[in-house]
Design an enzyme around this catalytic site. Structure first.
Site, mmCIF file in Angstrom:
data_model
loop_
_atom_site.group_PDB
_atom_site.id
_atom_site.type_symbol
_atom_site.label_atom_id
_atom_site.label_comp_id
_atom_site.label_asym_id
_atom_site.label_seq_id
_atom_site.Cartn_x
_atom_site.Cartn_y
_atom_site.Cartn_z
ATOM 1 N N CYS A 2 31.004 51.939 15.826
ATOM 2 C CA CYS A 2 29.582 52.199 16.017
ATOM 3 C C CYS A 2 29.331 53.704 15.939
ATOM 4 C CB CYS A 2 29.021 51.709 17.340
ATOM 5 S SG CYS A 2 29.246 49.954 17.610
ATOM 6 N N ARG A 27 31.397 54.212 10.502
ATOM 7 C CA ARG A 27 31.892 53.770 11.817
ATOM 8 C C ARG A 27 31.549 52.306 12.108
ATOM 9 N NH1 ARG A 27 33.068 58.414 14.853
ATOM 10 N NH2 ARG A 27 33.182 57.154 16.717
ATOM 11 N N TRP A 75 29.163 48.109 14.834
ATOM 12 C CA TRP A 75 30.308 47.262 14.493
ATOM 13 C C TRP A 75 30.408 46.291 15.651
ATOM 14 C CZ3 TRP A 75 35.161 45.873 16.363
ATOM 15 C CH2 TRP A 75 36.016 45.266 15.435
ATOM 16 N N ASN A 99 28.226 53.326 21.880
ATOM 17 C CA ASN A 99 29.463 53.096 21.134
ATOM 18 C C ASN A 99 30.568 52.878 22.157
ATOM 19 O OD1 ASN A 99 31.752 53.198 19.518
ATOM 20 N ND2 ASN A 99 31.746 55.433 19.411
ATOM 21 N N GLY A 100 31.250 51.735 22.088
ATOM 22 C CA GLY A 100 32.324 51.454 23.044
ATOM 23 C C GLY A 100 32.215 50.041 23.555
ATOM 24 N N GLU A 484 51.838 49.636 2.449
ATOM 25 C CA GLU A 484 50.538 50.310 2.360
ATOM 26 C C GLU A 484 49.762 49.822 1.127
ATOM 27 O OE1 GLU A 484 48.517 51.902 4.029
ATOM 28 O OE2 GLU A 484 47.337 53.196 2.732
ATOM 29 N N LYS A 488 46.110 48.216 1.347
ATOM 30 C CA LYS A 488 44.976 48.805 0.618
ATOM 31 C C LYS A 488 44.277 47.753 -0.227
ATOM 32 C CE LYS A 488 44.412 51.685 2.067
ATOM 33 N NZ LYS A 488 44.673 52.608 3.120
ATOM 34 N N GLU A 491 42.316 45.182 1.978
ATOM 35 C CA GLU A 491 41.104 45.611 2.674
ATOM 36 C C GLU A 491 39.955 45.907 1.726
ATOM 37 O OE1 GLU A 491 41.514 49.041 5.237
ATOM 38 O OE2 GLU A 491 42.935 49.979 3.887
ATOM 39 N N HIS A 507 65.265 36.203 0.674
ATOM 40 C CA HIS A 507 65.349 35.555 1.987
ATOM 41 C C HIS A 507 64.073 34.788 2.312
ATOM 42 C CE1 HIS A 507 69.147 37.497 2.686
ATOM 43 N NE2 HIS A 507 68.598 38.637 2.267
ATOM 44 N N LYS A 607 35.683 52.450 10.322
ATOM 45 C CA LYS A 607 36.605 53.563 10.101
ATOM 46 C C LYS A 607 37.364 53.942 11.363
ATOM 47 C CE LYS A 607 38.170 56.903 7.521
ATOM 48 N NZ LYS A 607 39.201 56.402 6.591
HETATM 49 C C1 F6R Z 1 43.444 51.409 6.488
HETATM 50 C C2 F6R Z 1 43.034 52.241 7.597
HETATM 51 C C3 F6R Z 1 43.418 51.809 8.974
HETATM 52 C C4 F6R Z 1 43.704 53.040 9.858
HETATM 53 C C5 F6R Z 1 43.955 52.602 11.299
HETATM 54 C C6 F6R Z 1 44.289 53.778 12.187
HETATM 55 O O1 F6R Z 1 43.030 51.947 5.279
HETATM 56 O O2 F6R Z 1 42.369 53.222 7.428
HETATM 57 O O3 F6R Z 1 44.508 50.944 8.966
HETATM 58 O O4 F6R Z 1 44.807 53.721 9.346
HETATM 59 O O5 F6R Z 1 42.815 51.959 11.788
HETATM 60 O O6 F6R Z 1 43.251 54.705 12.224
HETATM 61 P P1 F6R Z 1 43.489 56.192 12.668
HETATM 62 O O7 F6R Z 1 44.376 56.829 11.660
HETATM 63 O O8 F6R Z 1 42.124 56.797 12.696
HETATM 64 O O9 F6R Z 1 44.138 56.141 14.020
#
Ligand code: F6R
Length: 612
Positions: A2, A27, A75, A99-100, A484, A488, A491, A507, A607
């Site tokens: 948020c 956010r 969010w 936010n929270g 990763e 990527k 998502e 396996h 984010k």
């Molecule tokens: C994926 C992504 C998330 C963050 C994770 C940790 O693309 O961005 O998996 O890496 O939420 O976030 P931070 O780095 O802000 O602690």
């Protein structure tokens, strides 16, 4: 999660609030809303589910007057992303954005309902509005009502509050979620971060845990957790506004992928002395950790940042001979792990520096008496403030929800720290340090060359976009890059993807291979290439659609077996995982574009994950 914004301004607030929410949309973007107070002191609000353009339309259809207001992009945690659950929430003269998460909202709600308050939503936030309205009814002034209210809240919050009839008052409070004051000329602002207020002012005050702030157009007062008036430093924020623009790029993710020669270069520049060909950790207190005394390294993070630690595990083991354990923060914090208190160092990695689980894990380690260090991209974040040593990444603001440039900056910083640890522990020679530092400084140039593969990768993505499952394989330090790559792709394109260690294929996962399933091999021509090639052939023998990401020697050695090949420039094996991050990001990006998903704001994500 948020984003919140508050404005006490001298021009119409509604367009400014929406503009700020656009910069905060990273956010959360399930719903949005604003409330304003007009010249007569009357408060009104508009809210809409979904993206901000819905709110824009609601305001265009029914405009809001007034130069002061609060806004929110959500969010969802409690309740569906409907208009009714969208912030601001109102009770009597009080409007709040939050936010929270308020953990004790059910008890408070019961108490307030018993007093006669009627609730309209399922949210925890509405309780805050009623709690403060109840305090006002008991005769408290606005500021006192907020202070008494927040004292009863358990959980995490950043709040901005408006009061009907008070056009010169904006109150903010923070505990567990970030909040900053923007100091303008005869205007004041509140925002989740500096980006929110960037077009209005570059003078920003980051509030501390437990702070309550009281703003008027001309002044601000801050009270700490003990209700003592306090001064907090004013920071001058440079260039945050520009970072929130896409420029000529179609998406922030694309812009951020292409920024990587710069963002990684900046980070490497901060950790190396090119003239002396040595690593020098940046910032004050960089020598707070004596690596020769460290016996055990714990690296804790979430998501993409966790994969950065998984790569770094190899570097710390190989360069510094240091036993390492990596952990996902959400698992670590509740496992009550047995930690080596003597000589144990806990290193946290986070782009935002606000991830709830990572922050909680940091606090746990501090309570256990461990030394802590944090690799963070936001220097004013909670994790940066609380760790004993901050190791900054200089990626700049990352807006695309899928992490790209922050990941490679984390890798670059961790690689430099591993070299520094290796030197302190006398595990690497001077010659080796020179070679590794040279390799790091080569990286920006090699990244630029790799980015030229963009068109080729876009072409390839058309086929991958048709798949419903994709497998990523890698060995050694490239195994976390395969993980990763799969994350990527999932998502941003919503295609199911899995990353595995190539050697693990037989396996179990090999059962998934058929002609419909692309298998992406991340395999430079290194000491493990022959093993990867055997795995690649096993996949091809089962009609798997192999995409090989390698260098010239690897592509040559694989011959015609892979259906597609992406050829990267040759590089030192030390930096290969950083370089090989680029094609997997580009692939995910182009597949998402091909599928027409919302690349910068994929569904259900946010984010900054400030809830657990
Ligand atoms: C994926 C992504 C998330 C963050 C994770 C940790 O693309 O961005 O998996 O890496 O939420 O976030 P931070 O780095 O802000 O602690």
């Amino acid at each position: 999660m948020c984003g919140i914004i508050g404005i006490l301004g001298n021009e119409p607030a509604a367009p400014r609030l929406v503009d700020a929410l656009k910069r905060l949309e990273y956010r959360g973007y399930d719903s949005a809303g604003i409330a304003t107070i007009d010249a007569s002191g009357k408060m009104d609000r508009r809210r809409a589910p979904g993206k901000l353009n819905n709110l824009d339309e609601a305001i265009a259809a029914d405009p809001l007057a007034g130069n002061q207001g609060i806004g929110h992009t959500r969010w969802a945690t409690h309740g569906l992303p409907t208009v009714g659950n969208a912030h601001p929430h109102v009770s009597g003269p009080v409007a709040v954005v939050h936010n929270g998460i308020i953990e004790n909202f059910r008890e408070l709600r019961q108490e307030l309902e018993a007093e006669g308050h009627q609730f309209e939503t399922e949210t925890d936030t509405e309780t805050i509005a009623h709690l403060i309205a109840s305090n006002l009814k008991k005769g408290m002034g606005e500021v006192e009502a907020v202070k008494a209210g927040v004292a009863r809240l358990h959980g995490a919050f950043a709040l901005a509050l408006l009061f009907e009839g008070r056009s010169d008052l904006l109150v903010g409070a923070r505990k567990g979620s970030p909040l900053a004051i923007g100091v303008g000329e005869g205007e004041m602002f509140l925002g989740s971060d500096a980006l929110a207020v960037a077009p209005f002012t570059n003078r920003v005050i980051y509030l501390e845990e437990g702070d309550v702030c009281v703003l008027s157009h001309e002044s601000y007062e801050i009270f700490d957790r003990k209700d003592k008036p306090v001064e907090r430093a004013v920071s001058i924020v440079q260039g945050a506004g520009a970072a929130a623009e896409k420029g000529n790029y179609r998406h922030f993710m694309q812009k951020e992928i292409f920024e990587q020669p710069d963002s990684t270069g900046r980070t490497i520049g901060a950790y190396t002395n090119i003239l002396r060909q040595t690593v020098e950790l940046p910032g004050e207190g960089a020598d707070a950790i004596d690596w020769s005394e460290v016996k055990y390294l714990y690296m804790i993070a979430c998501g993409t940042a966790h994969f950065a630690t998984r790569v770094a595990e190899y570097w710390f083991e190989q360069c510094a001979g240091l036993p390492v354990k990596t952990d996902i923060a959400s698992e670590f914090r509740y496992r009550e792990p047995a930690l080596a208190k003597e000589g144990g160092l806990a290193l946290f990695v986070s782009q935002s520096g606000e991830t709830a689980d990572t922050l909680a894990a940091l606090r746990y380690c501090k309570e256990q008496g461990l030394k802590t260090a944090a690799v963070v991209n936001v220097p004013t974040s909670s994790i940066a403030r609380e760790a004993d040593l901050v190791l900054p990444t200089l990626a700049g603001p990352e807006i695309g929800v899928a992490s790209t440039k922050a990941f490679t900056a984390q890798l670059a910083a961790l690689a430099a720290v591993a070299i520094s640890a290796g030197r302190a522990r006398e595990q690497i020679s001077r010659d080796a340090e020179i070679r590794l530092v040279r390799a790091l400084t080569e990286l920006p140039r090699l990244m630029s060359t790799t980015l030229q593969l963009d068109e080729r990768i876009a072409e390839l993505s058309r086929d991958i976009a048709k798949a419903s499952d994709v497998i990523y394989l890698g060995r050694g330090v490239h195994y976390p890059i395969a993980l990763e790559g799969a994350l990527k792709l999932k998502e941003v394109s919503y295609i199911h993807a899995e990353g595995y260690a190539s050697g693990e294929l037989k396996h179990g996962p090999i059962a998934l291979i058929d002609e419909e399933t692309p298998v992406v091999f991340v395999a430079p021509f290194d000491g493990l290439f022959d093993k990867s090639l055997s795995n690649l052939q096993e996949v091809a023998a089962r009609r798997g659609e192999v995409v090989l990401i390698s260098d010239a020697a690897g592509v040559r050695a694989a011959g015609e077996t892979p259906a597609s090949r992406i050829e990267l420039p040759d590089c030192d094996p030390f930096i290969a995982p950083i370089l090989y991050s680029l094609p997997i990001q580009m692939l995910a990006y182009h597949v998402a574009v091909e599928k027409g998903t919302d690349v910068d704001q994929p569904r259900n994500l946010a984010k900054s994950v400030t809830v657990e």
